[in-house]
Design a protein around this motif. Structure first.
Motif, PDB file in Angstrom:
ATOM      1  N   THR A  23       3.804   1.861  -3.514  1.00 34.69           N
ATOM      2  CA  THR A  23       2.686   1.268  -3.783  1.00 34.69           C
ATOM      3  C   THR A  23       1.611   1.645  -2.843  1.00 34.69           C
ATOM      4  O   THR A  23       0.602   2.118  -3.485  1.00 34.69           O
ATOM      5  CB  THR A  23       2.896  -0.148  -4.227  1.00 34.69           C
ATOM      6  OG1 THR A  23       3.820  -0.563  -4.876  1.00 34.69           O
ATOM      7  CG2 THR A  23       1.479  -0.744  -4.378  1.00 34.69           C
ATOM      8  N   THR A  59      -3.528  -6.144  -3.580  1.00 30.42           N
ATOM      9  CA  THR A  59      -2.149  -5.712  -3.371  1.00 30.42           C
ATOM     10  C   THR A  59      -1.133  -6.958  -2.868  1.00 30.42           C
ATOM     11  O   THR A  59      -0.160  -6.794  -3.194  1.00 30.42           O
ATOM     12  CB  THR A  59      -1.915  -4.515  -2.168  1.00 30.42           C
ATOM     13  OG1 THR A  59      -2.142  -5.058  -1.064  1.00 30.42           O
ATOM     14  CG2 THR A  59      -2.833  -3.420  -2.645  1.00 30.42           C
ATOM     15  N   PRO A 119       4.415  -0.529  -7.742  1.00 33.44           N
ATOM     16  CA  PRO A 119       4.232   0.807  -8.091  1.00 33.44           C
ATOM     17  C   PRO A 119       4.015   1.207  -9.457  1.00 33.44           C
ATOM     18  O   PRO A 119       3.210   2.234  -9.685  1.00 33.44           O
ATOM     19  CB  PRO A 119       5.805   1.267  -7.544  1.00 33.44           C
ATOM     20  CG  PRO A 119       6.312   0.251  -6.690  1.00 33.44           C
ATOM     21  CD  PRO A 119       5.585  -1.134  -7.179  1.00 33.44           C
TER      22      PRO A 119
END
Length: 347
Positions: free
Chosen positions: A127, A108, A148
């Motif tokens: 997200t 991420t 997202p």
């Protein structure tokens, strides 16, 4: 799927309304986007999967803002970009004949980014919400490596895995490069191949009897079940107590997917319960290839047993498109595709 983009641009993509919804040309909500997709020329499976991804994205944004889905607005440019991203990905998967996606640990990124709502940690709240249930980690890179949109695609379309699935044989590899110069290679790698199914193994059949549900709902429920990992899904006409005509909705599944698929059965149908039992199966090895006809390309699925081809099946949707485009009958296109596939085997 790691979508590399400028976070400031992305975080301005979504606006949450504090007042009743008034439609303006510069914003679109989920209903508006659903109208665009459902009235497109895409076939039904592409429309449904695209809407599932968009719905997951809107639901995540709504949850983190404490609002309803209808109050989440996509800015005009962002909405168009996201429609192309999502529908394009789903369409590509269909075109390539991808039946299942496995995604490894998703990076991420870490740190903080300036968004419309102020300083936010990475991953962005939406997200983080979408990545629940998928393996992910921050890593050492202080950038937004997963947006997202990418998280929503993986949430709906993929299955999380620790390693390359057992029995996977790769045939092609592709790379997508980001624009940032990072400490690690800023690329997403995708391997396409075939997963050789086990000859046997214990599976489950979950089923429920339904006598009070609108028949229009069954195709939607079946699509939801198959997209969530069901191996097969079918309906059987039955007669229930008091002579009522009804349907048995049956689902073939891996035991690990029982809870998820049972939840869908109990929330998307009118059934009050689900029963399940163990079964065994033997399946033939399958391979997908493409043949070229004068009208266009058609995907072909071969079934093998003991190293021999025992069945050749042209992809129905491909043949349907070519039949409508060329004016030839569907059966003619399917016969020509099967003949081309047999000729390809003899080469």
């Amino acid at each position: 799927h790691e979508h590399h983009s400028d976070c400031t641009q992305h975080c301005h993509q979504v606006k949450v309304s504090e007042e009743p919804v008034h439609h303006h040309h510069e914003h679109r909500n989920l209903h508006d986007i659903a109208h665009i997709i459902t009235h497109s020329d895409l076939h039904d499976k592409i429309k449904m999967q695209s809407l599932q991804v968009f719905t997951a994205l809107a639901e995540a944004e709504a949850k983190v803002h404490g609002k309803t889905v209808d109050e989440v607005h996509f800015h005009e440019v962002g909405a168009i970009d996201t429609i192309i991203d999502i529908a394009g990905c789903v369409l590509a998967l269909e075109y390539l004949g991808i039946e299942k996606i496995f995604v490894s640990n998703i990076h991420t990124g870490s740190g903080f980014v300036n968004c419309a709502h102020g300083l936010m940690p990475v991953p962005a709240p939406a997200t983080a919400e979408l990545l629940q249930g998928l393996q992910h980690s921050h890593g050492k890179i202080e950038k937004e490596l997963t947006t997202p949109t990418g998280a929503a695609l993986m949430k709906v379309l993929a299955v999380s895995t620790n390693d390359i699935p057992q029995g996977f044989s790769g045939s092609k590899i592709a790379y997508g490069a980001g624009t940032w110069d990072l400490e690690i290679p800023n690329v997403l790698r995708i391997s396409i191949g075939e997963l050789e199914a086990e000859a046997g193994g214990e599976l489950l059949v979950a089923e429920c009897n339904i006598d009070d549900m609108n028949g229009e709902l069954y195709p939607y429920v079946q699509e939801r079940l198959l997209q969530a990992g069901a191996l097969d899904c079918w309906l059987t006409p039955i007669i229930m107590k008091k002579g009522r005509p009804a349907q048995t909705l049956s689902v073939l599944l891996d035991p690990q997917n029982l809870d998820q698929l049972t939840d869908i059965l109990l929330t998307e149908t009118t059934s009050l319960g689900v029963r399940y039992y163990a079964v065994h199966r033997h399946i033939n090895y399958r391979k997908v290839t493409i043949v070229s006809l004068p009208e266009g390309e058609v995907r072909i699925k071969y079934a093998q047993m003991d190293g021999k081809i025992v069945n050749i099946a042209p992809e129905f949707e491909d043949c349907k498109v070519l039949a409508l485009k060329s004016g030839h009958s569907l059966k003619t296109i399917m016969q020509a595709a099967a003949a081309a596939a047999e000729a390809q085997l003899e080469q």
